[in-house]
Design a protein around this motif. Structure first.
Motif, PDB file in Angstrom:
ATOM      1  N   HIS A 146     -15.647  11.042 -28.377  1.00 26.23           N
ATOM      2  CA  HIS A 146     -16.476  10.327 -27.692  1.00 26.23           C
ATOM      3  C   HIS A 146     -17.412  10.988 -26.702  1.00 26.23           C
ATOM      4  CE1 HIS A 146     -13.499  10.977 -24.822  1.00 26.23           C
ATOM      5  NE2 HIS A 146     -12.337  10.636 -25.877  1.00 26.23           N
ATOM      6  N   GLN A 147     -18.245  10.500 -25.978  1.00 27.66           N
ATOM      7  CA  GLN A 147     -18.916  11.263 -24.970  1.00 27.66           C
ATOM      8  C   GLN A 147     -18.783  10.647 -23.612  1.00 27.66           C
ATOM      9  OE1 GLN A 147     -20.923  13.913 -25.606  1.00 27.66           O
ATOM     10  NE2 GLN A 147     -20.181  13.991 -27.628  1.00 27.66           N
ATOM     11  N   GLU A 148     -17.685  10.299 -23.237  1.00 28.91           N
ATOM     12  CA  GLU A 148     -17.299   9.551 -21.880  1.00 28.91           C
ATOM     13  C   GLU A 148     -16.257  10.396 -21.253  1.00 28.91           C
ATOM     14  OE1 GLU A 148     -16.458   5.698 -22.689  1.00 28.91           O
ATOM     15  OE2 GLU A 148     -14.357   6.030 -23.325  1.00 28.91           O
ATOM     16  N   LEU A 149     -16.383  10.360 -20.010  1.00 32.34           N
ATOM     17  CA  LEU A 149     -15.187  11.053 -19.132  1.00 32.34           C
ATOM     18  C   LEU A 149     -14.187  10.089 -19.074  1.00 32.34           C
ATOM     19  CD1 LEU A 149     -14.484  13.546 -17.183  1.00 32.34           C
ATOM     20  CD2 LEU A 149     -15.421  12.197 -15.297  1.00 32.34           C
ATOM     21  N   ARG A 150     -12.876  10.602 -19.284  1.00 35.33           N
ATOM     22  CA  ARG A 150     -11.736   9.720 -19.119  1.00 35.33           C
ATOM     23  C   ARG A 150     -10.753  10.286 -18.294  1.00 35.33           C
ATOM     24  NH1 ARG A 150     -10.803   7.167 -25.079  1.00 35.33           N
ATOM     25  NH2 ARG A 150     -12.834   6.282 -25.468  1.00 35.33           N
ATOM     26  N   ILE A 151     -10.556   9.507 -17.093  1.00 31.38           N
ATOM     27  CA  ILE A 151      -9.700   9.832 -15.805  1.00 31.38           C
ATOM     28  C   ILE A 151      -8.606   9.213 -15.946  1.00 31.38           C
ATOM     29  CG2 ILE A 151      -9.745  10.154 -13.487  1.00 31.38           C
ATOM     30  CD1 ILE A 151     -12.639   9.959 -13.329  1.00 31.38           C
ATOM     31  N   GLY A 152      -7.348   9.983 -15.879  1.00 30.53           N
ATOM     32  CA  GLY A 152      -6.066   9.313 -15.805  1.00 30.53           C
ATOM     33  C   GLY A 152      -5.477   9.382 -14.032  1.00 30.53           C
ATOM     34  N   LEU A 153      -4.888   8.095 -13.707  1.00 33.21           N
ATOM     35  CA  LEU A 153      -4.400   7.893 -12.472  1.00 33.21           C
ATOM     36  C   LEU A 153      -2.945   7.835 -12.542  1.00 33.21           C
ATOM     37  CD1 LEU A 153      -6.847   5.666 -10.664  1.00 33.21           C
ATOM     38  CD2 LEU A 153      -6.772   8.277 -10.335  1.00 33.21           C
ATOM     39  N   THR A 154      -2.145   8.403 -11.606  1.00 29.46           N
ATOM     40  CA  THR A 154      -0.790   7.913 -11.628  1.00 29.46           C
ATOM     41  C   THR A 154      -0.553   7.269 -10.209  1.00 29.46           C
ATOM     42  OG1 THR A 154      -0.238  10.285 -10.669  1.00 29.46           O
ATOM     43  CG2 THR A 154       0.151   9.854 -13.201  1.00 29.46           C
ATOM     44  N   LEU A 155       0.464   6.545 -10.187  1.00 34.38           N
ATOM     45  CA  LEU A 155       0.498   5.754  -8.975  1.00 34.38           C
ATOM     46  C   LEU A 155       2.196   5.965  -8.652  1.00 34.38           C
ATOM     47  CD1 LEU A 155       0.616   3.454  -7.059  1.00 34.38           C
ATOM     48  CD2 LEU A 155       1.547   1.782  -8.730  1.00 34.38           C
ATOM     49  N   GLY A 156       2.226   6.312  -7.144  1.00 30.88           N
ATOM     50  CA  GLY A 156       3.382   6.603  -6.530  1.00 30.88           C
ATOM     51  C   GLY A 156       3.564   5.897  -5.266  1.00 30.88           C
ATOM     52  N   ALA A 157       4.914   5.338  -5.214  1.00 31.52           N
ATOM     53  CA  ALA A 157       5.281   4.483  -3.795  1.00 31.52           C
ATOM     54  C   ALA A 157       6.493   4.902  -3.190  1.00 31.52           C
ATOM     55  CB  ALA A 157       5.221   3.090  -4.242  1.00 31.52           C
ATOM     56  N   ASP A 158       6.595   5.011  -2.065  1.00 29.70           N
ATOM     57  CA  ASP A 158       7.639   5.277  -1.062  1.00 29.70           C
ATOM     58  C   ASP A 158       7.930   4.122  -0.047  1.00 29.70           C
ATOM     59  OD1 ASP A 158      10.060   6.547  -0.447  1.00 29.70           O
ATOM     60  OD2 ASP A 158       9.053   8.282   0.544  1.00 29.70           O
ATOM     61  N   TRP A 159       9.127   3.412  -0.044  1.00 23.57           N
ATOM     62  CA  TRP A 159       8.991   2.432   0.632  1.00 23.57           C
ATOM     63  C   TRP A 159       9.961   2.641   1.813  1.00 23.57           C
ATOM     64  CZ3 TRP A 159       4.773   0.492  -0.613  1.00 23.57           C
ATOM     65  CH2 TRP A 159       4.215  -0.818   0.005  1.00 23.57           C
ATOM     66  N   PHE A 160       9.770   2.164   3.207  1.00 22.59           N
ATOM     67  CA  PHE A 160      10.652   2.458   4.280  1.00 22.59           C
ATOM     68  C   PHE A 160      10.932   1.011   4.631  1.00 22.59           C
ATOM     69  CE2 PHE A 160       7.183   5.363   4.562  1.00 22.59           C
ATOM     70  CZ  PHE A 160       7.752   6.412   4.233  1.00 22.59           C
ATOM     71  N   SER A 161      12.264   0.775   4.722  1.00 18.35           N
ATOM     72  CA  SER A 161      13.075  -0.486   5.153  1.00 18.35           C
ATOM     73  C   SER A 161      12.943  -0.615   6.509  1.00 18.35           C
ATOM     74  CB  SER A 161      14.448  -0.385   4.804  1.00 18.35           C
ATOM     75  OG  SER A 161      15.244  -1.724   5.222  1.00 18.35           O
ATOM     76  N   TYR A 162      12.699  -1.956   7.110  1.00 18.37           N
ATOM     77  CA  TYR A 162      12.548  -2.336   8.402  1.00 18.37           C
ATOM     78  C   TYR A 162      13.908  -2.003   9.035  1.00 18.37           C
ATOM     79  CZ  TYR A 162      14.774  -6.693   7.369  1.00 18.37           C
ATOM     80  OH  TYR A 162      15.645  -7.680   7.161  1.00 18.37           O
ATOM     81  N   LEU A 163      14.888  -1.952   8.270  1.00 23.81           N
ATOM     82  CA  LEU A 163      16.419  -1.843   8.762  1.00 23.81           C
ATOM     83  C   LEU A 163      16.694  -0.461   9.351  1.00 23.81           C
ATOM     84  CD1 LEU A 163      18.218  -3.694   6.067  1.00 23.81           C
ATOM     85  CD2 LEU A 163      17.823  -4.429   8.366  1.00 23.81           C
ATOM     86  N   ARG A 164      15.819   0.383   8.918  1.00 23.87           N
ATOM     87  CA  ARG A 164      15.957   2.069   9.415  1.00 23.87           C
ATOM     88  C   ARG A 164      14.726   2.433  10.367  1.00 23.87           C
ATOM     89  NH1 ARG A 164      17.723   3.899   3.682  1.00 23.87           N
ATOM     90  NH2 ARG A 164      19.599   3.010   3.471  1.00 23.87           N
ATOM     91  N   SER A 165      13.488   1.453  10.507  1.00 23.65           N
ATOM     92  CA  SER A 165      12.300   1.955  10.865  1.00 23.65           C
ATOM     93  C   SER A 165      12.274   1.728  12.476  1.00 23.65           C
ATOM     94  CB  SER A 165      10.930   1.221  10.208  1.00 23.65           C
ATOM     95  OG  SER A 165      10.050   1.521  10.959  1.00 23.65           O
ATOM     96  N   SER A 173       7.474  -1.221   5.431  1.00 24.82           N
ATOM     97  CA  SER A 173       6.083  -0.751   5.169  1.00 24.82           C
ATOM     98  C   SER A 173       6.285   0.644   4.264  1.00 24.82           C
ATOM     99  CB  SER A 173       5.380  -0.318   6.466  1.00 24.82           C
ATOM    100  OG  SER A 173       5.981   0.589   7.121  1.00 24.82           O
ATOM    101  N   GLY A 174       5.142   1.220   3.529  1.00 23.17           N
ATOM    102  CA  GLY A 174       5.049   2.571   2.651  1.00 23.17           C
ATOM    103  C   GLY A 174       3.858   2.734   2.332  1.00 23.17           C
ATOM    104  N   PRO A 175       3.798   4.128   1.921  1.00 24.95           N
ATOM    105  CA  PRO A 175       2.495   4.553   1.284  1.00 24.95           C
ATOM    106  C   PRO A 175       2.587   4.234  -0.075  1.00 24.95           C
ATOM    107  CG  PRO A 175       3.900   6.457   1.816  1.00 24.95           C
ATOM    108  CD  PRO A 175       4.486   5.164   2.194  1.00 24.95           C
ATOM    109  N   ILE A 176       1.347   4.046  -0.639  1.00 26.74           N
ATOM    110  CA  ILE A 176       1.071   4.068  -2.085  1.00 26.74           C
ATOM    111  C   ILE A 176      -0.036   5.088  -2.326  1.00 26.74           C
ATOM    112  CG2 ILE A 176       0.257   2.710  -4.169  1.00 26.74           C
ATOM    113  CD1 ILE A 176       1.255   0.098  -2.746  1.00 26.74           C
ATOM    114  N   SER A 177       0.249   5.904  -3.400  1.00 27.71           N
ATOM    115  CA  SER A 177      -0.870   7.034  -3.332  1.00 27.71           C
ATOM    116  C   SER A 177      -1.190   7.035  -4.919  1.00 27.71           C
ATOM    117  CB  SER A 177       0.088   8.441  -3.161  1.00 27.71           C
ATOM    118  OG  SER A 177       1.006   8.735  -3.752  1.00 27.71           O
TER     119      SER A 177
END
Length: 194
Positions: A146-165, A173-177
């Protein structure tokens, strides 16, 4: 901020808002700011009226603030009580692709020698080897038909419990990258959403 080249007078107070930092750097923000309910943290569209209340808990989403800028008229401005800066993955990918040479960088994974049974990056794994494209071919086919650019993304998540924050004692809350896997490891771009 100094590492990025910004200069600050030695006796000045540190900037504490995103707006003042961007103003000092002379940077025009390219992301949307969405209103967030200060009580239940529900996110609302950027087109939400400045007189709106939260549809879940009826808390006002905006507050009035006296205008400090003398260049504009009007005594008050309405601002979101809590602001959620957001930039879509689509717009971030568009910004990446506007940089000259990025499409070539995104295709360099094809030139890397592969050894069967040896995992060196995502493209050696079964997901990249078997992921189907809409036309039935492999999405990350090498060499491509094909003549198209194909881009791959990976998802990472790390969550923080309110019990320790200490930052957010009643909410988790937590970041998603997202990483662009086509880039070499040292060039991988990360987009973060909370």
């Amino acid at each position: 901020m100094r590492a990025l080249g910004a200069t600050f007078p030695p006796d000045s107070l540190p900037y504490i808002t995103l707006t003042s930092v961007l103003s000092q750097l002379g940077v025009e923000p390219t992301f949307m700011v969405l209103p967030l309910c200060p009580s239940c943290l529900e996110v609302f569209p950027g087109t939400t009226s400045s007189t709106s209340r939260c549809s879940r808990c009826d808390t006002p989403l905006f507050y009035s603030r006296r205008r400090l800028d003398r260049r504009t008229s009007g005594p008050e401005t309405r601002r979101p009580a809590v602001q959620f800066p957001m930039k879509s993955i689509e717009s971030q990918l568009r910004d990446i692709l506007e940089v000259p040479g990025m499409e070539d960088e995104l295709e360099l994974w094809r030139q890397k020698p592969r050894t069967p049974g040896k995992l060196t990056d995502n493209f050696d794994g079964e997901v990249c080897k078997t992921l189907p494209a809409p036309d039935g071919s492999r999405f990350f086919e090498n060499p491509p038909r094909h003549q198209e650019l194909r881009i791959g993304l990976t998802l990472g998540a790390d969550w923080f419990s309110y019990l320790r924050s200490h930052i957010s004692p009643s909410h988790s809350s937590g970041p998603i990258s997202f990483n662009v896997i086509n880039f070499k490891e040292h060039l991988r771009f990360i987009t973060i959403s909370y």
